[in-house]
Design an enzyme around this catalytic site. Structure first.
Site, PDB file in Angstrom:
ATOM      1  N   SER A  42       0.884  -1.131   0.101  1.00  0.00           N
ATOM      2  CA  SER A  42      -0.143   0.089   0.127  1.00  0.00           C
ATOM      3  C   SER A  42       0.783   1.406   0.007  1.00  0.00           C
ATOM      4  O   SER A  42       1.491   1.578  -0.911  1.00  0.00           O
ATOM      5  CB  SER A  42      -0.801   0.041   1.229  1.00  0.00           C
ATOM      6  OG  SER A  42      -1.956   0.871   1.119  1.00  0.00           O
ATOM      7  N   ASP A  68      -4.541   8.710  -0.358  1.00  0.00           N
ATOM      8  CA  ASP A  68      -4.653   9.291   1.303  1.00  0.00           C
ATOM      9  C   ASP A  68      -4.738  10.640   1.322  1.00  0.00           C
ATOM     10  O   ASP A  68      -4.249  11.254   0.436  1.00  0.00           O
ATOM     11  CB  ASP A  68      -3.258   8.702   1.962  1.00  0.00           C
ATOM     12  CG  ASP A  68      -3.189   7.451   1.870  1.00  0.00           C
ATOM     13  OD1 ASP A  68      -4.009   6.461   1.839  1.00  0.00           O
ATOM     14  OD2 ASP A  68      -1.856   6.732   1.750  1.00  0.00           O
ATOM     15  N   HIS A  92      -5.050  -0.172  -4.501  1.00  0.00           N
ATOM     16  CA  HIS A  92      -6.579  -0.508  -4.108  1.00  0.00           C
ATOM     17  C   HIS A  92      -7.853  -0.054  -5.361  1.00  0.00           C
ATOM     18  O   HIS A  92      -8.491   0.669  -5.012  1.00  0.00           O
ATOM     19  CB  HIS A  92      -6.947   0.269  -2.867  1.00  0.00           C
ATOM     20  CG  HIS A  92      -5.843   0.231  -1.589  1.00  0.00           C
ATOM     21  ND1 HIS A  92      -5.401  -0.808  -1.330  1.00  0.00           N
ATOM     22  CD2 HIS A  92      -5.281   1.211  -0.823  1.00  0.00           C
ATOM     23  CE1 HIS A  92      -4.651  -0.709  -0.151  1.00  0.00           C
ATOM     24  NE2 HIS A  92      -4.313   0.542  -0.307  1.00  0.00           N
TER      25      HIS A  92
END
Length: 238
Positions: A123, A138, A160
């Site tokens: 990630s 983010d 993702h």
């Protein structure tokens, strides 16, 4: 140039499973038997000690001891002596700022690109392996000195990744639209999208994307599909 070895994972947990459970075999295959100790970088989460314990407990079941860079008296020396580096997920902005604050960006780059030390990223740890963190998902909860990342691969990654749901009533931007906005700016690199549960082995001898070999990726579209986020915007990803 030393052969670069990277295992870049979209996410460290998957619904219904534990930490790294969905890719533990790939982690073992990647690190192999020569690596005995892994240097874990827990900077992406606030509670670094708890995060290091999670990684240590899991990797021990796979046969590896874990040192946390946050526990080292000299983080630079810890990276210099590392047999393998694993940067965990969390907030990408927090992670990159801590890497710069501790003087580790250039040291990690040298260890991977010149010394051939294996690098595992999950990630946020995958995000910072790329050219920049400009395609992270983010929130910017802190401000790193620059968005420029470690630069282990010659492109950006969006972890993702989710395809748009044609039946959804959500009227916000899709992930593809946001990446298209990124490519509206000049001189933007290709963006490789990584769906949840994907893990990508990268063995790279040269920096041009034409020299990129993805030797394994799980349940993924063909490489041509992965490149479309770049090619559809007129950026040649070959």
């Amino acid at each position: 140039m030393m052969k670069r070895r990277l295992l870049l994972v979209s996410n460290s947990t998957l619904h219904g499973g534990g930490y790294l459970q969905h890719c533990q075999q790939q982690v073992q295959d990647f690190l192999g038997e020569r690596v005995k100790r892994v240097l874990f970088v827990p900077y992406a989460l606030h509670d670094r000690a708890a995060y290091a314990k999670v990684a240590r407990d899991k990797l021990r079941t796979l046969g590896y001891e874990v040192d946390s860079v946050d526990e080292a008296d000299d983080p630079v020396e810890a990276v210099t002596q590392a047999e393998a580096i694993f940067i965990g997920g969390g907030n990408t902005f927090r992670l990159l700022k801590a890497l710069y604050d501790n003087g580790l960006v250039s040291v990690i780059r040298k260890k991977v690109l010149e010394d051939g030390v294996p690098y595992v990223g999950s990630s946020a740890g995958t995000n910072v392996a790329t050219i920049s963190i400009r395609t992270t998902n983010d929130m910017p909860i802190v401000y790193p000195p620059t968005f420029a990342a470690i630069g282990l691969v010659p492109f950006n990654i969006n972890p993702h990744y989710l395809d748009a749901d044609p039946n959804s009533r959500h009227m916000g931007e899709t992930r593809e639209q946001r990446i298209a906005q990124f490519h509206e700016e000049p001189h933007t690199p290709c963006v490789l999208v990584s769906y949840r549960a994907h893990y990508i082995y990268l063995y790279i001898y040269q920096t041009p994307l034409s020299r990129l070999t993805i030797s394994s990726y799980r349940d993924s579209p063909p490489l041509e599909t992965l490149r479309v986020k770049c090619l559809s915007q007129g950026h040649d990803g070959s």
